[in-house]
Design a protein around this motif. Structure first.
Motif, short mmCIF file in Angstrom:
data_model
loop_
_atom_site.label_atom_id
_atom_site.label_comp_id
_atom_site.label_asym_id
_atom_site.label_seq_id
_atom_site.Cartn_x
_atom_site.Cartn_y
_atom_site.Cartn_z
N GLY A 1 1.04 -1.45 -0.17
CA GLY A 1 0.09 0.20 0.07
C GLY A 1 1.00 1.10 0.17
N ARG A 2 0.20 2.06 0.50
CA ARG A 2 1.08 3.71 0.32
C ARG A 2 0.40 4.85 1.53
N ARG A 3 1.30 5.25 2.07
CA ARG A 3 0.13 6.12 2.89
C ARG A 3 0.65 7.89 2.65
N PRO A 4 -0.25 8.59 2.66
CA PRO A 4 0.32 10.03 2.59
C PRO A 4 1.04 10.43 2.62
N ASN A 5 2.12 11.57 2.32
CA ASN A 5 3.13 12.33 2.14
C ASN A 5 2.80 13.47 3.07
N LEU A 6 2.94 13.00 4.35
CA LEU A 6 2.57 14.35 4.82
C LEU A 6 3.27 15.21 6.81
N LEU B 1 -8.95 18.69 1.72
CA LEU B 1 -8.42 17.59 1.75
C LEU B 1 -9.07 17.11 0.39
N ALA B 2 -7.99 16.61 -0.30
CA ALA B 2 -8.63 15.91 -1.81
C ALA B 2 -7.68 14.81 -2.46
N GLY B 3 -8.73 13.75 -2.76
CA GLY B 3 -7.97 12.67 -3.04
C GLY B 3 -6.82 11.73 -1.57
N ASP B 4 -6.05 10.82 -2.77
CA ASP B 4 -5.33 10.00 -1.66
C ASP B 4 -5.00 10.30 -0.35
N VAL B 5 -4.23 12.01 -0.62
CA VAL B 5 -3.62 12.45 0.73
C VAL B 5 -5.00 12.38 1.88
N ARG C 1 -10.35 6.16 0.38
CA ARG C 1 -10.89 5.78 -0.73
C ARG C 1 -9.80 5.88 -2.15
N PRO C 2 -8.77 5.74 -2.12
CA PRO C 2 -7.22 6.30 -3.31
C PRO C 2 -7.60 5.45 -4.32
N LEU C 3 -8.70 6.30 -5.07
CA LEU C 3 -8.60 5.43 -6.08
C LEU C 3 -8.62 7.41 -7.04
N LEU C 4 -8.98 6.53 -8.61
CA LEU C 4 -9.13 7.82 -8.97
C LEU C 4 -9.84 8.79 -8.93
N HIS C 5 -11.01 7.80 -9.33
CA HIS C 5 -12.78 8.55 -9.41
C HIS C 5 -12.93 9.17 -8.78
N GLU C 6 -12.64 8.58 -7.73
CA GLU C 6 -13.17 9.55 -6.01
C GLU C 6 -12.08 10.83 -5.99
N ALA C 7 -10.80 10.69 -6.15
CA ALA C 7 -9.50 12.33 -5.66
C ALA C 7 -10.36 12.87 -6.54
N SER C 8 -11.02 12.86 -7.93
CA SER C 8 -11.54 13.51 -9.03
C SER C 8 -12.15 14.16 -8.15
N VAL D 1 -10.70 -4.82 -7.62
CA VAL D 1 -9.17 -5.32 -7.19
C VAL D 1 -8.78 -6.33 -8.59
N PHE D 2 -7.25 -6.51 -8.94
CA PHE D 2 -6.88 -6.79 -10.48
C PHE D 2 -6.09 -8.47 -9.90
N THR D 3 -6.68 -9.41 -9.28
CA THR D 3 -5.41 -10.40 -9.60
C THR D 3 -7.23 -11.42 -9.93
C1 LIG Z 1 -0.15 1.32 -9.29
C2 LIG Z 1 -1.27 2.02 -9.00
C3 LIG Z 1 -2.31 1.46 -9.40
C4 LIG Z 1 -3.69 2.44 -9.40
N1 LIG Z 1 -4.44 2.09 -9.79
C5 LIG Z 1 -6.05 2.32 -10.59
C6 LIG Z 1 -7.03 1.41 -10.70
O1 LIG Z 1 -7.16 0.96 -11.05
N2 LIG Z 1 -7.78 2.75 -10.20
C7 LIG Z 1 -8.18 4.17 -9.64
O2 LIG Z 1 -9.69 4.31 -9.39
N3 LIG Z 1 -6.97 4.08 -9.20
C8 LIG Z 1 -5.88 3.53 -9.43
N4 LIG Z 1 -4.68 4.53 -8.29
C9 LIG Z 1 -5.63 5.50 -7.77
C10 LIG Z 1 -4.79 6.46 -7.83
O3 LIG Z 1 -4.03 6.80 -9.50
C11 LIG Z 1 -5.05 7.49 -7.37
O4 LIG Z 1 -5.75 7.53 -6.35
C12 LIG Z 1 -4.97 8.35 -8.00
O5 LIG Z 1 -3.72 8.65 -8.85
C13 LIG Z 1 -5.29 9.60 -6.62
O6 LIG Z 1 -4.88 11.18 -7.00
P1 LIG Z 1 -3.73 12.22 -5.95
O7 LIG Z 1 -4.30 13.35 -7.16
O8 LIG Z 1 -4.74 12.39 -5.23
O9 LIG Z 1 -2.80 12.04 -5.57
P2 LIG Z 1 -1.65 11.62 -6.77
O10 LIG Z 1 -2.02 11.50 -7.89
O11 LIG Z 1 -0.20 10.70 -6.49
O12 LIG Z 1 -0.85 13.12 -6.74
C14 LIG Z 1 -0.52 13.55 -5.86
C15 LIG Z 1 0.59 14.17 -6.17
O13 LIG Z 1 1.88 15.46 -5.17
C16 LIG Z 1 2.88 15.21 -5.65
N5 LIG Z 1 3.56 15.49 -3.85
C17 LIG Z 1 3.21 14.66 -3.36
N6 LIG Z 1 4.44 15.14 -1.58
C18 LIG Z 1 4.05 16.42 -2.20
C19 LIG Z 1 4.54 17.66 -1.23
N7 LIG Z 1 4.65 17.48 -0.29
N8 LIG Z 1 4.69 18.72 -2.34
C20 LIG Z 1 4.31 19.09 -3.40
N9 LIG Z 1 3.85 18.18 -4.09
C21 LIG Z 1 3.83 16.89 -4.11
C22 LIG Z 1 3.28 13.77 -5.93
O14 LIG Z 1 4.34 14.51 -6.34
C23 LIG Z 1 1.87 13.70 -7.14
O15 LIG Z 1 2.56 14.51 -8.49
C24 LIG Z 1 -3.39 3.09 -8.43
C25 LIG Z 1 -2.73 3.98 -8.14
C26 LIG Z 1 -1.20 3.22 -8.39
C27 LIG Z 1 -0.27 3.80 -7.16
#
Ligand SMILES: Cc1cc2nc3c(=O)[nH]c(=O)nc-3n(C[C@H](O)[C@H](O)[C@H](O)COP(=O)(O)OP(=O)(O)OC[C@H]3O[C@@H](n4cnc5c(N)ncnc54)[C@H](O)[C@@H]3O)c2cc1C
Length: 215
Positions: free
Chosen positions: A54-59, A93-97, A101-108, A136-138
């Motif tokens: 997994g991933r964790r927010p860079n906070l 807040l918005a997105g994975d941070v 729900r760390p998903l692209l459409h949720e972030a949007s 889950v793409f298993t």
């Molecule tokens: C391998 C992988 C596969 C995935 N597959 C899917 C999928 O199939 N379907 C789906 O819906 N989602 C998927 N995701 C999740 C999706 O990519 C994320 O939910 C989405 O990108 C979140 O968008 P975000 O803008 O919140 O974060 P991000 O896209 O991570 O953007 C955050 C940005 O902030 C920058 N940043 C971080 N810290 C700092 C800082 N201190 N200062 C300035 N900039 C900073 C980063 O460099 C990055 O560019 C996947 C993720 C990964 C890693």
């Protein structure tokens, strides 16, 4: 559903979804993993380890506690997922941070809600969220849409289910693994959610005899 998914995955490789790894070290060309199995601590040697943890927010470096925000155990500010606002603060807040729900459409969607509320502050309003969707793409793939069986516990719900194990077409294609459950409100008949473990549609398409086939 979980049992079916676990059984299907376990056909391919030993699978322990509750694994507790206590130690990991390199010895020569091998990796020694110490983990808990059936309540016992065991050690095994492997050629390679693929860690998908997994991933964790860079906070960590932002000192957010100094901004007067309440943080959760992961150091993420507590926020209202309908408005994306952190407490009463002018912080959104918005997105994975958000570690929700760390998903692209949720972030949007969250970006839209957070951005609009930030621009309109202090007139903060709940935004529209989509039905939860997780894949889950298993192989077999696991998917959930809407509310899960666990979330529906205690509600008046009817369940429809199908197993792919004895389904004719699945058997012919040697893809007879997994199952699908759909949930509906018992009185209204409204669709509430579904959970599935089944073969990938892309795999089906590759193996499909063509668009004229039924099933
Ligand atoms: C391998 C992988 C596969 C995935 N597959 C899917 C999928 O199939 N379907 C789906 O819906 N989602 C998927 N995701 C999740 C999706 O990519 C994320 O939910 C989405 O990108 C979140 O968008 P975000 O803008 O919140 O974060 P991000 O896209 O991570 O953007 C955050 C940005 O902030 C920058 N940043 C971080 N810290 C700092 C800082 N201190 N200062 C300035 N900039 C900073 C980063 O460099 C990055 O560019 C996947 C993720 C990964 C890693």
């Amino acid at each position: 559903m979980r049992d079916a998914a676990r059984a299907a995955l376990a056909e391919e490789l030993p699978c322990d979804p509750d694994a507790r790894v206590h130690g990991l070290r390199r010895e020569g060309d091998e990796v020694v993993v110490r983990f808990e199995q059936d309540g016992r601590s065991v050690e095994e040697r492997f050629e390679r380890v693929l860690a998908a943890v997994g991933r964790r927010p860079n906070l960590a470096d932002l000192d957010l506690e100094r901004a007067g925000l309440t943080l959760d155990a992961h150091g993420v500010p507590r926020f209202d997922r309908r408005t994306m606002q952190c407490g009463d603060a002018p912080v959104f807040l918005a997105g994975d941070v958000g570690h929700d729900r760390p998903l692209l459409h949720e972030a949007s969607d969250e970006g839209t809600i957070a951005g609009e509320n930030a621009a309109r502050f202090p007139d903060v309003r709940p935004g529209a969220r989509r039905s939860p969707l997780a894949v889950v793409f298993t192989d077999p793939q696991l998917a959930m849409v809407g509310e899960s069986w666990k979330e529906l516990r205690g509600r008046d719900v009817v369940q429809g289910e199908v197993s792919f194990e004895d389904q004719g077409r699945s058997r012919v294609m040697l893809m007879n693994r997994g199952r699908l459950h759909v949930y509906a409100d018992a009185r209204e008949g409204t669709f509430l959610g579904a959970e599935m473990a089944g073969r990938a549609p892309s795999t089906w398409a590759t193996c499909s005899p063509g668009p004229t086939s039924s099933g």
